[in-house]
Design a protein around this motif. Structure first.
Motif, PDB file in Angstrom:
ATOM      1  N   ILE A   1      -2.585  13.694  10.456  1.00  0.00           N
ATOM      2  CA  ILE A   1      -1.813  13.790  11.688  1.00  0.00           C
ATOM      3  C   ILE A   1      -0.684  14.799  11.461  1.00  0.00           C
ATOM      4  O   ILE A   1       0.069  14.682  10.500  1.00  0.00           O
ATOM      5  CB  ILE A   1      -1.279  12.407  12.095  1.00  0.00           C
ATOM      6  N   VAL A   2      -0.604  15.783  12.325  1.00  0.00           N
ATOM      7  CA  VAL A   2       0.391  16.851  12.200  1.00  0.00           C
ATOM      8  C   VAL A   2       1.439  16.635  13.286  1.00  0.00           C
ATOM      9  O   VAL A   2       1.171  16.864  14.463  1.00  0.00           O
ATOM     10  CB  VAL A   2      -0.269  18.232  12.356  1.00  0.00           C
ATOM     11  N   PRO A   3       2.633  16.160  12.895  1.00  0.00           N
ATOM     12  CA  PRO A   3       3.624  15.835  13.919  1.00  0.00           C
ATOM     13  C   PRO A   3       4.147  17.086  14.605  1.00  0.00           C
ATOM     14  O   PRO A   3       4.065  18.189  14.069  1.00  0.00           O
ATOM     15  CB  PRO A   3       4.730  15.140  13.125  1.00  0.00           C
TER      16      PRO A   3
ATOM     17  N   ALA B   1     -14.309   5.375   9.738  1.00  0.00           N
ATOM     18  CA  ALA B   1     -12.997   5.155   9.121  1.00  0.00           C
ATOM     19  C   ALA B   1     -12.814   6.000   7.870  1.00  0.00           C
ATOM     20  O   ALA B   1     -11.691   6.224   7.425  1.00  0.00           O
ATOM     21  CB  ALA B   1     -12.814   3.674   8.778  1.00  0.00           C
TER      22      ALA B   1
ATOM     23  N   LEU C   1      -7.691   6.967  15.980  1.00  0.00           N
ATOM     24  CA  LEU C   1      -7.804   6.048  14.845  1.00  0.00           C
ATOM     25  C   LEU C   1      -8.592   4.806  15.250  1.00  0.00           C
ATOM     26  O   LEU C   1      -9.429   4.315  14.492  1.00  0.00           O
ATOM     27  CB  LEU C   1      -6.422   5.683  14.302  1.00  0.00           C
TER      28      LEU C   1
ATOM     29  N   MET D   1       0.832  -1.200   0.000  1.00  0.00           N
ATOM     30  CA  MET D   1       0.000   0.000   0.000  1.00  0.00           C
ATOM     31  C   MET D   1       0.868   1.252   0.000  1.00  0.00           C
ATOM     32  O   MET D   1       1.818   1.358   0.749  1.00  0.00           O
ATOM     33  CB  MET D   1      -0.853   0.004   1.265  1.00  0.00           C
ATOM     34  N   ILE D   2       0.532   2.176  -0.843  1.00  0.00           N
ATOM     35  CA  ILE D   2       1.320   3.401  -0.960  1.00  0.00           C
ATOM     36  C   ILE D   2       0.442   4.599  -0.608  1.00  0.00           C
ATOM     37  O   ILE D   2      -0.674   4.719  -1.095  1.00  0.00           O
ATOM     38  CB  ILE D   2       1.863   3.571  -2.394  1.00  0.00           C
ATOM     39  N   ARG D   3       0.958   5.435   0.276  1.00  0.00           N
ATOM     40  CA  ARG D   3       0.207   6.634   0.655  1.00  0.00           C
ATOM     41  C   ARG D   3       0.562   7.792  -0.251  1.00  0.00           C
ATOM     42  O   ARG D   3       1.695   7.938  -0.659  1.00  0.00           O
ATOM     43  CB  ARG D   3       0.563   7.060   2.067  1.00  0.00           C
ATOM     44  N   ARG D   4      -0.409   8.617  -0.490  1.00  0.00           N
ATOM     45  CA  ARG D   4      -0.136   9.855  -1.204  1.00  0.00           C
ATOM     46  C   ARG D   4       0.217  10.948  -0.212  1.00  0.00           C
ATOM     47  O   ARG D   4      -0.172  10.914   0.946  1.00  0.00           O
ATOM     48  CB  ARG D   4      -1.369  10.294  -1.994  1.00  0.00           C
ATOM     49  N   LYS D   5       0.971  11.903  -0.688  1.00  0.00           N
ATOM     50  CA  LYS D   5       1.264  13.080   0.132  1.00  0.00           C
ATOM     51  C   LYS D   5      -0.012  13.908   0.225  1.00  0.00           C
ATOM     52  O   LYS D   5      -0.729  14.087  -0.722  1.00  0.00           O
ATOM     53  CB  LYS D   5       2.381  13.899  -0.529  1.00  0.00           C
ATOM     54  N   ASP D   6      -0.314  14.392   1.423  1.00  0.00           N
ATOM     55  CA  ASP D   6      -1.602  15.042   1.636  1.00  0.00           C
ATOM     56  C   ASP D   6      -1.417  16.208   2.590  1.00  0.00           C
ATOM     57  O   ASP D   6      -1.482  16.054   3.796  1.00  0.00           O
ATOM     58  CB  ASP D   6      -2.576  14.018   2.220  1.00  0.00           C
TER      59      ASP D   6
ATOM     60  N   GLY E   1       1.668  11.413  18.050  1.00  0.00           N
ATOM     61  CA  GLY E   1       1.955   9.992  17.850  1.00  0.00           C
ATOM     62  C   GLY E   1       2.819   9.389  18.937  1.00  0.00           C
ATOM     63  O   GLY E   1       3.095   8.190  18.909  1.00  0.00           O
TER      64      GLY E   1
ATOM     65  N   ILE F   1      -8.568  12.171   8.014  1.00  0.00           N
ATOM     66  CA  ILE F   1      -7.769  12.469   9.206  1.00  0.00           C
ATOM     67  C   ILE F   1      -6.355  12.779   8.762  1.00  0.00           C
ATOM     68  O   ILE F   1      -5.765  12.024   7.989  1.00  0.00           O
ATOM     69  CB  ILE F   1      -7.761  11.269  10.185  1.00  0.00           C
TER      70      ILE F   1
ATOM     71  N   ALA G   1      -3.148  10.199  18.851  1.00  0.00           N
ATOM     72  CA  ALA G   1      -3.334   9.657  17.504  1.00  0.00           C
ATOM     73  C   ALA G   1      -3.892   8.235  17.507  1.00  0.00           C
ATOM     74  O   ALA G   1      -4.846   7.924  16.788  1.00  0.00           O
ATOM     75  CB  ALA G   1      -2.018   9.712  16.726  1.00  0.00           C
TER      76      ALA G   1
END
Lengths: 256, 256
Positions: free
Chosen positions: B120-122, B114, B105, B1-6, B96, B118, B101
């Protein structure tokens, strides 16, 4: 010994800021980091990191040097400060986590420069940045290990991997692999494989927070099939870690 | 699974930001955290943390609740998002790392939410903030452990302390002591005392990054003589950690 609080003071010349610029982009910098760079006459760092703060360095002297030139960068920064300049020596992420803070303090003391004012400006470390993109893998106790054996003997690192794997700690691996150094990540995977199921979530982030960012969620049995290099961070879950929807989460005992 | 930059998208309503505000003051926040809060209709958090972002919440709904009300805060935040609002649920430090966090979730998935967006801002975690004030104690491999046995059995935590102490990892202890819970820190000190000399540097930071900040540098034999409470973080060095001038440094093999 008690330290005093000592905020950024743009009015004091001849000081050194060790600045963490966070994972990469301007959005993930702190205001303290921006103000420290803004207050500096000179910005010193690894070439890529100096490029990442180009929006802040107009009109300033910049000194960018290549990989493995850490000591040279520190010395150049300290020299400039001794000349009365205010200098920001930048690290990506946090300067205190595999960054430049330790080496600078060692060199400053060794070079009789223990009296120069040094302020360390913390930043968002790569593990936090990657965790935020994956979900909440670091919610429970975790360890941060570097697989680079350039400065620490491999036997020491392997012992730490064994201890962390056995204690069911989540782990964030920095410097997991380079072009020449590939064996360490294989050994780490083998060690964790003896203590955790092959389905344990493993997240990989490369160039997190930059335009080249690549985030992957895999598992212990398969994660090495994906591209992993010097700019990657790998997070291996513990025995409670799981996937929740598309997220990688290490639950912390909340009975939800 | 690959996440996109968001990235933060103030134009998209009905989303949830899990925002790390860093150690406390406005200087240590990232711009992403500021923009997320600015883009929100509603800010939810523990009372003290909501106060810490008061400069950003004018005209917004704020929901502040007390300690141990984490689950309530998450549910309130998720309800507001379902109503179409953009909500920032804030954590101090990094969301996190012992923040909100994971719980959010879990609750979002359990409550059939779900699909809500969402992000998450580190943030700068407390261990990084304290390390920056002490010098460079986390330069080498380290572990982050919480001594709170509210959510994790003490036997598990004690096993991790033993493993970390034996593997010569620096440790950052979160939630080291509370008014009712004092025994855990004594046991931790006893465990580390069996593996490291009594002169090992130990740093204590309380309310780091806030006006009440208190930073102390002590050693393994003496650190418990100083005030340590819920808002403190304790960093215990490894066998190489030392004092350099007034700094606490864990050298990373640089032959300086």
């Amino acid at each position: 010994m008690i330290r005093r609080k000592d905020d950024v003071r743009p009015d004091r010349p001849g000081r050194l800021f060790l600045v963490g610029i966070g994972p990469g982009g301007p959005l993930d910098r702190t205001r303290r980091a921006q103000e420290a760079i803004a207050a500096s006459d000179c910005v010193v760092g690894y070439t890529r990191y100096v490029e990442l703060v180009a929006d802040l360095t107009a009109g300033k002297e910049t000194i960018a040097t290549g990989m493995t030139r850490e000591e040279e960068r520190c010395r150049l920064a300290l020299e400039r400060v001794k000349e009365g300049k205010t200098v920001s020596l930048i690290s990506s992420g946090d300067p205190g986590i595999y960054g430049m803070a330790g080496l600078v303090l060692q060199l400053a003391a060794a070079g009789g420069a223990a009296e120069i004012p040094i302020e360390i400006v913390p930043g968002v470390t790569a593990a936090s940045a990657l965790a935020a993109r994956l979900g909440a893998p670091l919610m429970c106790d975790f360890a941060t290990l570097s697989l680079s054996d350039l400065l620490v003997p491999w036997e020491t690192i392997r012992g730490r991997l064994e201890a962390v794997a056995a204690a069911d700690l989540v782990v964030a691996l920095y410097n997991p692999r380079s072009r020449k150094r590939t064996r360490q990540l294989d050994e780490a995977a083998e060690i964790f494989g003896r203590h955790r199921p092959g389905t344990t979530p493993v997240g990989i982030g490369t160039a997190v927070g930059t335009p080249e960012e690549r985030i992957l969620l895999s598992d212990l049995d398969h994660f090495r099939e994906h591209p992993i290099a010097m700019r990657s961070i790998v997070i291996i879950g513990n025995r409670s870690s799981c996937r929740i929807a598309e997220w990688f989460v290490t639950p912390r005992g909340y009975g939800v």
